[in-house]
Design a protein around this motif. Structure first.
Motif, PDB file in Angstrom:
ATOM      1  N   GLU A 263      47.491  37.022  40.364  1.00  0.00           N
ATOM      2  CA  GLU A 263      47.076  35.748  40.970  1.00  0.00           C
ATOM      3  C   GLU A 263      46.764  35.910  42.456  1.00  0.00           C
ATOM      4  O   GLU A 263      45.772  35.365  42.951  1.00  0.00           O
ATOM      5  CB  GLU A 263      48.171  34.691  40.770  1.00  0.00           C
ATOM      6  CG  GLU A 263      48.312  34.201  39.343  1.00  0.00           C
ATOM      7  CD  GLU A 263      47.007  33.663  38.770  1.00  0.00           C
ATOM      8  OE1 GLU A 263      46.378  32.802  39.421  1.00  0.00           O
ATOM      9  OE2 GLU A 263      46.607  34.116  37.678  1.00  0.00           O
ATOM     10  N   THR A 266      43.479  37.727  42.938  1.00  0.00           N
ATOM     11  CA  THR A 266      42.368  36.826  42.625  1.00  0.00           C
ATOM     12  C   THR A 266      42.125  35.869  43.784  1.00  0.00           C
ATOM     13  O   THR A 266      40.969  35.634  44.185  1.00  0.00           O
ATOM     14  CB  THR A 266      42.663  36.035  41.334  1.00  0.00           C
ATOM     15  OG1 THR A 266      42.899  36.955  40.267  1.00  0.00           O
ATOM     16  CG2 THR A 266      41.494  35.126  40.968  1.00  0.00           C
ATOM     17  N   ARG A 282      36.345  30.274  41.571  1.00  0.00           N
ATOM     18  CA  ARG A 282      37.419  31.212  41.270  1.00  0.00           C
ATOM     19  C   ARG A 282      37.398  31.692  39.816  1.00  0.00           C
ATOM     20  O   ARG A 282      37.619  32.866  39.532  1.00  0.00           O
ATOM     21  CB  ARG A 282      38.770  30.556  41.593  1.00  0.00           C
ATOM     22  CG  ARG A 282      39.976  31.478  41.512  1.00  0.00           C
ATOM     23  CD  ARG A 282      41.241  30.682  41.828  1.00  0.00           C
ATOM     24  NE  ARG A 282      42.402  31.543  41.974  1.00  0.00           N
ATOM     25  CZ  ARG A 282      43.141  31.999  40.985  1.00  0.00           C
ATOM     26  NH1 ARG A 282      42.808  31.713  39.730  1.00  0.00           N
ATOM     27  NH2 ARG A 282      44.198  32.762  41.225  1.00  0.00           N
ATOM     28  N   ARG A 286      37.062  35.462  38.560  1.00  0.00           N
ATOM     29  CA  ARG A 286      38.115  36.082  37.739  1.00  0.00           C
ATOM     30  C   ARG A 286      37.511  36.699  36.474  1.00  0.00           C
ATOM     31  O   ARG A 286      37.907  37.788  36.053  1.00  0.00           O
ATOM     32  CB  ARG A 286      39.173  35.031  37.385  1.00  0.00           C
ATOM     33  CG  ARG A 286      40.341  35.524  36.532  1.00  0.00           C
ATOM     34  CD  ARG A 286      41.241  36.509  37.298  1.00  0.00           C
ATOM     35  NE  ARG A 286      42.425  36.833  36.538  1.00  0.00           N
ATOM     36  CZ  ARG A 286      43.644  36.336  36.767  1.00  0.00           C
ATOM     37  NH1 ARG A 286      43.844  35.485  37.754  1.00  0.00           N
ATOM     38  NH2 ARG A 286      44.667  36.691  36.034  1.00  0.00           N
ATOM     39  N   GLU A 290      37.752  40.643  36.070  1.00  0.00           N
ATOM     40  CA  GLU A 290      39.008  40.681  35.309  1.00  0.00           C
ATOM     41  C   GLU A 290      39.539  42.106  35.136  1.00  0.00           C
ATOM     42  O   GLU A 290      40.709  42.385  35.405  1.00  0.00           O
ATOM     43  CB  GLU A 290      38.813  40.032  33.939  1.00  0.00           C
ATOM     44  CG  GLU A 290      40.107  39.945  33.138  1.00  0.00           C
ATOM     45  CD  GLU A 290      39.945  39.136  31.863  1.00  0.00           C
ATOM     46  OE1 GLU A 290      40.972  38.720  31.307  1.00  0.00           O
ATOM     47  OE2 GLU A 290      38.798  38.917  31.427  1.00  0.00           O
ATOM     48  N   ILE A 293      40.618  43.554  38.635  1.00  0.00           N
ATOM     49  CA  ILE A 293      41.859  42.957  39.151  1.00  0.00           C
ATOM     50  C   ILE A 293      43.060  43.516  38.391  1.00  0.00           C
ATOM     51  O   ILE A 293      44.087  43.857  38.988  1.00  0.00           O
ATOM     52  CB  ILE A 293      41.799  41.415  39.078  1.00  0.00           C
ATOM     53  CG1 ILE A 293      40.709  40.890  40.022  1.00  0.00           C
ATOM     54  CG2 ILE A 293      43.153  40.800  39.446  1.00  0.00           C
ATOM     55  CD1 ILE A 293      40.376  39.415  39.833  1.00  0.00           C
TER      56      ILE A 293
END
Length: 306
Positions: A263, A266, A282, A286, A290, A293
């Protein structure tokens, strides 16, 4: 006409414009830099025809490092190139000659079925066709020098290829990720990649500075393509490496450390992307980032535990 004989090849890994390999042509001779997975081999061979050369005209396949999105197809590609030698960091050479350890390590994380579907089986490369490129090793491509620079930080077995003729660097993952989906009027958006298992923030800072000292005109990233404004991008990378390390330290000791880090990373990238003029929100960020991250969080956690 490809500028300085440099051709960008989309390997087709994950999605369009996600994973690049490069073909450099000089005086009718070719060098591939990185190669994607087994499934990219037809695209690599097609690029030769587009460039007006044949598989027999390729002298080199240079790997920035042996992570499978860069090197998974090396064995299959070399088998199609009768005169080519593989050039790889000394720490990565054994994994190309005998990829069983590389395969086992990745399979332990992702499972055999996913590995075969995503990368295909890794094909060994005969030892006599593998050249270990220590720091400063120079590859001669038809009279054009391509210098191999030891650039740890993302991985200990990472090298960058400096093409003096074009005054550009082929940076693998050491100069971060910059997807064209995030380009704005302010230029490219960039973020570091700290994927497992050898992230080292101090080494990564030093490697970036070493490349900037060459004063290159552009960087050719595996993820994805040519980027300019390299000094600004280097500053962005340095800032984010420090911010990501701080986020990792803040998450350390929390029972849901991984989720917290996902989190916070992100949030970091979304805030920076918005400031860069990227206004897709956002959740879209994300979705696009994905995998990156997730890998960045894992890499930071391995670093914390070490």
């Amino acid at each position: 006409m490809a500028e300085h004989g440099i051709h960008t090849i989309d390997t087709g890994f994950v999605r369009p414009r996600f994973d690049a390999a490069y073909l450099v042509v000089e005086n009718g001779r070719g060098a591939f830099i990185d190669c994607g997975t087994n499934f990219a081999v037809p695209r690599m061979l097609d690029a030769l025809g587009d460039a007006g050369i044949t598989p027999a005209d390729v002298d080199w396949l240079i790997l920035t490092h042996v992570h499978l999105d860069h090197a998974g197809g090396a064995g299959e590609l070399i088998a199609q190139l009768p005169n080519a030698k593989l050039v790889v960091h000394p720490r990565g050479a054994r994994h190309m000659i005998d990829p069983s350890v590389l395969w086992a390590g990745a399979s332990a994380v992702y499972g055999e079925a996913v590995m075969e579907q995503t990368y295909g089986r890794l094909r060994p490369i005969p030892a006599e066709r593998v050249i270990e490129a220590a720091d400063g090793h120079v590859v001669d491509l038809g009279g054009r020098p391509l210098s191999c620079i030891d650039t740890p930080g993302h991985a200990k077995h990472h090298l960058t290829v400096y093409d003096e003729r074009a005054n550009v660097c082929f940076t693998g993952d050491v100069f971060g990720l910059s997807y064209r989906d995030f380009d704005t009027a302010h230029g490219p958006f960039i973020l570091p990649t700290t994927s497992p298992v050898q992230f080292d923030p101090e080494a990564l800072h030093a490697s970036i500075e070493r490349l900037i000292a060459l004063r290159p005109e552009a960087m050719y990233l595996t993820h994805y393509g040519r980027v300019e404004a390299v000094e600004r991008l280097a500053t962005d990378l340095h800032t984010q490496i420090d911010a990501m390390v701080a986020l990792a330290r803040a998450a350390h000791g929390q029972p849901d450390r991984h989720a917290v880090l996902m989190e916070s990373l992100t949030d970091l990238y979304a805030t920076r992307a918005e400031a860069h003029g990227w206004n897709f929100g956002r959740s879209t960020l994300r979705q696009l980032l994905e995998m990156d991250i997730e890998l960045n969080a894992q890499g930071l956690e391995v670093w914390l535990d070490r």
